[in-house]
Design a protein around this motif. Structure first.
Motif, PDB file in Angstrom:
ATOM      1  N   GLN A 142       0.882  -1.119   0.016  1.00  9.38           N
ATOM      2  CA  GLN A 142       0.095  -0.203   0.253  1.00  9.38           C
ATOM      3  C   GLN A 142       1.016   1.211   0.006  1.00  9.38           C
ATOM      4  N   GLN A 170     -11.064  -4.708  -6.558  1.00 13.14           N
ATOM      5  CA  GLN A 170     -10.525  -3.153  -6.058  1.00 13.14           C
ATOM      6  C   GLN A 170      -8.903  -3.366  -6.774  1.00 13.14           C
ATOM      7  N   ASN A 184     -10.842 -11.830   0.477  1.00 10.66           N
ATOM      8  CA  ASN A 184     -11.135 -11.116   0.194  1.00 10.66           C
ATOM      9  C   ASN A 184     -12.022 -10.970  -0.995  1.00 10.66           C
ATOM     10  N   GLN A 196     -11.899  -6.323  -2.224  1.00  2.00           N
ATOM     11  CA  GLN A 196     -10.916  -5.770  -1.986  1.00  2.00           C
ATOM     12  C   GLN A 196      -9.735  -6.210  -2.969  1.00  2.00           C
ATOM     13  N   TYR A 210      -5.423 -10.296  -1.390  1.00  2.00           N
ATOM     14  CA  TYR A 210      -6.661 -10.958  -0.133  1.00  2.00           C
ATOM     15  C   TYR A 210      -7.202 -11.887  -1.493  1.00  2.00           C
TER      16      TYR A 210
END
Length: 366
Positions: A135, A166, A160, A163, A155
């Motif tokens: 990140q 995305q 997930n 996420q 992720y």
């Protein structure tokens, strides 16, 4: 007593006089850094020119802890020698003094430092720390999809989906690639097949990419246990079975894939590979298809070598003999063409094309 104090003050003053000012230390460190980069010596903390530059840059930061330029230089030196943890620490000092802003040179180095620390954390199994590093890398590498790709990968492994989707969307916006598009689709599979299946599939794919096909096989099997109808997982299981020599199992799995209404031409191709592998052996079939690819690419000598390898691996492989004859004929190696076409006819007496070209090769040999 006054003489003693005077001696102390004189010694202290002499020490101050012997310590170069911060700006001088920084200039010396910059000069040493240039010399290290120009020396041709491999960047290493143990290499003399690099070690000297780092020591002088460390001294510059100690002499003036508020010098952003000194901290940047030190961070760049640790970046050069791939001492990622120290580079990260020194760059953080630089960013503290610049309000989080970095010039283009530093930004690239800071982003790549975070990327490498992210790789390390991921390989240690610390996905949370890896996500933090990736990140952070996105803030300094706006044109690089890698941080988003790694975040999407983690992720997905965590199940997930939102996420992951995305992250892969961000990666695709920066640089659309088949891999990014592929995993964007996998993130959408979570809703259909469930977190457990997608997590296992992703782990299998990653293991396959690193060459650990035994682990990949186990993960793809786990994915199918969680989602028996998942066609993409079956494809990868069949592919891995074939490449690990489990030809009968691969044949059965490819037959299931091809039976699906969503089967593709590629699926039918691999079914053919599996069928031939079950009949003639994986080594012979691998050499045969490598020969076909070389032939289609126009590399006749390479194709000839592959077809010869296929017939040596399994002398009963009629198709390999036929293609060996065809390639030898086109290379004007008529003696080999006669031999190869002759074997093809012996193995397949009803092969009219092999019979025709056998006669043509015999005429050319006369």
């Amino acid at each position: 007593m006054r003489l003693v104090l005077l001696g102390i003050f004189l010694s202290f003053g002499l020490a101050l006089a012997q310590t170069p000012p911060a700006q001088q230390l920084l200039q010396e460190a910059q000069t040493l850094a240039q010399q290290a980069r120009a020396s041709g010596a491999a960047p290493s903390v143990d290499s003399t020119p690099w070690k000297q530059a780092i020591e002088r840059a460390e001294a510059a930061t100690q002499a003036d802890p508020q010098s952003a330029e000194a901290w940047k230089l030190l961070g760049m030196l640790y970046y050069d020698v791939k001492f990622w943890a120290r580079a990260h620490d020194r760059f953080n000092q630089y960013l503290r003094l610049t309000g989080g802003q970095a010039d283009p040179e530093a930004a690239k180095a800071i982003g790549e430092t975070n990327l490498n620390l992210g790789y390390g954390a991921y390989n240690r199994g610390d996905s949370g720390q890896a996500l933090e590093y990736f990140q952070a890398a996105t803030n300094f590498l706006p044109g690089d999809p890698q941080p988003y790709e790694w975040m999407g990968r983690i992720y997905l492994e965590q199940g997930n989906a939102a996420q992951a989707r995305q992250a892969y969307q961000q990666a695709n916006q920066i640089r659309p690639t088949p891999t990014n598009t592929y995993f964007l689709s996998r993130s959408q599979d979570v809703a259909t097949y469930g977190q457990a299946a997608v997590r296992a599939f992703t782990a299998g794919y990653n293991a396959y990419q690193t060459g650990d096909k035994a682990a990949a096989l186990a993960q793809f099997q786990t994915a199918l246990q969680a989602a028996p109808g998942w066609l993409e997982a079956k494809r990868w299981l069949a592919r891995t079975q074939l490449e690990t020599g489990q030809t009968q199992a691969a044949l059965a799995t490819w037959q299931q894939v091809v039976a699906s209404p969503q089967a593709t031409a590629s699926d039918r191709y691999f079914l053919r590979v599996a069928q031939l592998s079950a009949q003639y052996g994986a080594d012979a079939v691998r050499a045969y298809f490598e020969g076909v690819q070389a032939y289609q690419a126009g590399n006749r000598p390479q194709a000839l070598a592959h077809f010869q390898a296929a017939t040596q691996a399994n002398p009963q492989f009629a198709d390999a003999w036929y293609w060996l004859g065809r390639t030898a004929y086109e290379e004007k190696n008529y003696a080999l063409a006669v031999q190869a076409y002759g074997q093809a006819v012996t193995l397949q007496p009803d092969n009219a094309q092999a019979k025709y070209w056998l006669e043509q090769a015999k005429k050319a040999l006369r």
